[in-house]
Design a protein around this motif. Structure first.
Motif, PDB file in Angstrom:
ATOM      1  N   ARG A  71       0.836  -1.208   0.000  1.00 11.70           N
ATOM      2  CA  ARG A  71       0.000   0.000   0.000  1.00 11.70           C
ATOM      3  C   ARG A  71       0.871   1.258   0.000  1.00 11.70           C
ATOM      4  NH1 ARG A  71      -2.933  -3.106   3.541  1.00 11.70           N
ATOM      5  NH2 ARG A  71      -2.052  -2.064   5.351  1.00 11.70           N
ATOM      6  N   ARG A  72       1.910   1.248   0.776  1.00  8.12           N
ATOM      7  CA  ARG A  72       2.796   2.409   0.881  1.00  8.12           C
ATOM      8  C   ARG A  72       3.421   2.737  -0.464  1.00  8.12           C
ATOM      9  NH1 ARG A  72       6.728   5.097   0.222  1.00  8.12           N
ATOM     10  NH2 ARG A  72       8.391   5.703   1.575  1.00  8.12           N
ATOM     11  N   TRP A  73       3.966   1.731  -1.146  1.00  6.02           N
ATOM     12  CA  TRP A  73       4.613   1.965  -2.444  1.00  6.02           C
ATOM     13  C   TRP A  73       3.584   2.214  -3.539  1.00  6.02           C
ATOM     14  CZ3 TRP A  73       9.168   3.785  -2.711  1.00  6.02           C
ATOM     15  CH2 TRP A  73      10.050   3.548  -1.654  1.00  6.02           C
ATOM     16  N   ARG A  74       2.424   1.595  -3.442  1.00  3.78           N
ATOM     17  CA  ARG A  74       1.351   1.862  -4.406  1.00  3.78           C
ATOM     18  C   ARG A  74       0.968   3.338  -4.348  1.00  3.78           C
ATOM     19  NH1 ARG A  74      -3.735  -0.294  -2.217  1.00  3.78           N
ATOM     20  NH2 ARG A  74      -3.543   1.675  -1.134  1.00  3.78           N
ATOM     21  N   ASP A  75       0.819   3.869  -3.148  1.00  3.28           N
ATOM     22  CA  ASP A  75       0.454   5.276  -2.997  1.00  3.28           C
ATOM     23  C   ASP A  75       1.521   6.192  -3.588  1.00  3.28           C
ATOM     24  OD1 ASP A  75      -1.857   4.436  -1.751  1.00  3.28           O
ATOM     25  OD2 ASP A  75      -1.183   4.964   0.283  1.00  3.28           O
ATOM     26  N   ASP A  76       2.785   5.883  -3.317  1.00  4.82           N
ATOM     27  CA  ASP A  76       3.874   6.695  -3.882  1.00  4.82           C
ATOM     28  C   ASP A  76       3.900   6.607  -5.408  1.00  4.82           C
ATOM     29  OD1 ASP A  76       4.608   7.494  -1.367  1.00  4.82           O
ATOM     30  OD2 ASP A  76       6.540   6.452  -1.345  1.00  4.82           O
ATOM     31  N   LEU A  77       3.685   5.393  -5.929  1.00  6.90           N
ATOM     32  CA  LEU A  77       3.669   5.226  -7.388  1.00  6.90           C
ATOM     33  C   LEU A  77       2.489   5.970  -8.004  1.00  6.90           C
ATOM     34  CD1 LEU A  77       4.625   1.462  -7.577  1.00  6.90           C
ATOM     35  CD2 LEU A  77       6.023   3.392  -8.387  1.00  6.90           C
ATOM     36  N   GLU A  78       1.350   5.935  -7.328  1.00  9.27           N
ATOM     37  CA  GLU A  78       0.175   6.655  -7.828  1.00  9.27           C
ATOM     38  C   GLU A  78       0.448   8.159  -7.877  1.00  9.27           C
ATOM     39  OE1 GLU A  78      -4.548   7.234  -6.746  1.00  9.27           O
ATOM     40  OE2 GLU A  78      -3.457   5.541  -5.892  1.00  9.27           O
ATOM     41  N   ASP A  79       1.069   8.681  -6.828  1.00  9.77           N
ATOM     42  CA  ASP A  79       1.425  10.105  -6.816  1.00  9.77           C
ATOM     43  C   ASP A  79       2.399  10.434  -7.945  1.00  9.77           C
ATOM     44  OD1 ASP A  79      -0.183  10.390  -4.581  1.00  9.77           O
ATOM     45  OD2 ASP A  79       1.506  10.454  -3.163  1.00  9.77           O
ATOM     46  N   LEU A  80       3.375   9.572  -8.135  1.00  9.90           N
ATOM     47  CA  LEU A  80       4.378   9.795  -9.185  1.00  9.90           C
ATOM     48  C   LEU A  80       3.718   9.813 -10.567  1.00  9.90           C
ATOM     49  CD1 LEU A  80       7.494   9.983  -9.879  1.00  9.90           C
ATOM     50  CD2 LEU A  80       7.312   7.544 -10.335  1.00  9.90           C
ATOM     51  N   LEU A  81       2.865   8.823 -10.841  1.00  5.19           N
ATOM     52  CA  LEU A  81       2.232   8.751 -12.155  1.00  5.19           C
ATOM     53  C   LEU A  81       1.195   9.853 -12.364  1.00  5.19           C
ATOM     54  CD1 LEU A  81       1.870   4.932 -12.847  1.00  5.19           C
ATOM     55  CD2 LEU A  81       3.681   6.503 -13.535  1.00  5.19           C
ATOM     56  N   SER A  82       0.622  10.349 -11.282  1.00  7.90           N
ATOM     57  CA  SER A  82      -0.293  11.485 -11.417  1.00  7.90           C
ATOM     58  C   SER A  82       0.446  12.714 -11.919  1.00  7.90           C
ATOM     59  CB  SER A  82      -0.952  11.819 -10.076  1.00  7.90           C
ATOM     60  OG  SER A  82      -1.832  10.805  -9.704  1.00  7.90           O
ATOM     61  N   GLU A  83       1.644  12.887 -11.415  1.00  7.34           N
ATOM     62  CA  GLU A  83       2.442  14.048 -11.802  1.00  7.34           C
ATOM     63  C   GLU A  83       3.233  13.805 -13.082  1.00  7.34           C
ATOM     64  OE1 GLU A  83       5.536  17.204  -9.730  1.00  7.34           O
ATOM     65  OE2 GLU A  83       4.548  15.675  -8.509  1.00  7.34           O
ATOM     66  N   TYR A  84       3.692  12.574 -13.293  1.00  9.01           N
ATOM     67  CA  TYR A  84       4.506  12.230 -14.460  1.00  9.01           C
ATOM     68  C   TYR A  84       3.917  11.009 -15.168  1.00  9.01           C
ATOM     69  CZ  TYR A  84       7.791  15.201 -11.986  1.00  9.01           C
ATOM     70  OH  TYR A  84       8.376  16.252 -11.324  1.00  9.01           O
ATOM     71  N   PRO A  85       2.843  11.182 -15.921  1.00  6.96           N
ATOM     72  CA  PRO A  85       2.192  10.040 -16.569  1.00  6.96           C
ATOM     73  C   PRO A  85       3.113   9.264 -17.500  1.00  6.96           C
ATOM     74  CG  PRO A  85       0.887  12.053 -16.860  1.00  6.96           C
ATOM     75  CD  PRO A  85       2.159  12.437 -16.195  1.00  6.96           C
TER      76      PRO A  85
END
Length: 154
Positions: A71-85
């Motif tokens: 969950r922790r890394w999923r959230d970070d990855l989601e934030d990253l892809l939101s900003e850098y698709p």
């Protein structure tokens, strides 16, 4: 967020955590650091976070600990892809590379079914196969071959 991207971040988080206690860890670690550097994050900070995750998973050794880190890394990855698709392709490559290095899952299923009353019938279903056994334990001992069986719907 697009369901495909949500699936990708879930798979990405799971791949990172699955690699933590395997030979695939160095690859996952390097690729994860590289991925998050795209967002301008300090590589040392990312490595520290990864090391903390590994320590938690190793120390606790529970499914809850692993799920928490996913969950922790999923959230970070989601934030990253939101900003850098455009980082999605790099994440897909990370997942493919890590999955290729993970040990093959070894699973074994055992199903025991007993029909013990005279004339009793037992039925078991596993993965779509229907197995029918009939007879009693004394009949199996007498014939030496056990109960009759048939398989359907294979």
């Amino acid at each position: 967020m697009d369901p495909e991207v949500l699936n990708l971040v879930q798979t990405g988080g799971a791949a990172i955590v699955a690699a933590m206690v395997t030979d695939a860890w160095q690859t996952a670690r390097i690729r994860t650091v590289r991925l998050f550097q795209r967002g301008g994050r300090d590589p040392q900070e990312i490595e520290t976070q990864l090391d903390r995750s590994v320590a938690r998973v190793t120390r606790e050794g529970t499914e809850d600990a692993r799920e928490g880190q996913v969950r922790r890394w999923r959230d970070d990855l989601e934030d990253l892809l939101s900003e850098y698709p455009d980082a999605a392709d790099d994440l897909r490559a990370l997942v493919r590379e890590v999955k290729a290095q993970l040990p093959q899952v070894q699973q074994q299923w055992v199903q025991n079914i007993t029909a013990s009353a005279p004339g009793a019938t037992s039925q078991g279903v596993m993965f779509g196969n229907i197995i029918n056994h009939s007879g009693s334990p004394s009949e199996a001992a007498t014939t030496g071959s056990g109960a009759d069986s048939t398989a359907e719907d294979r």
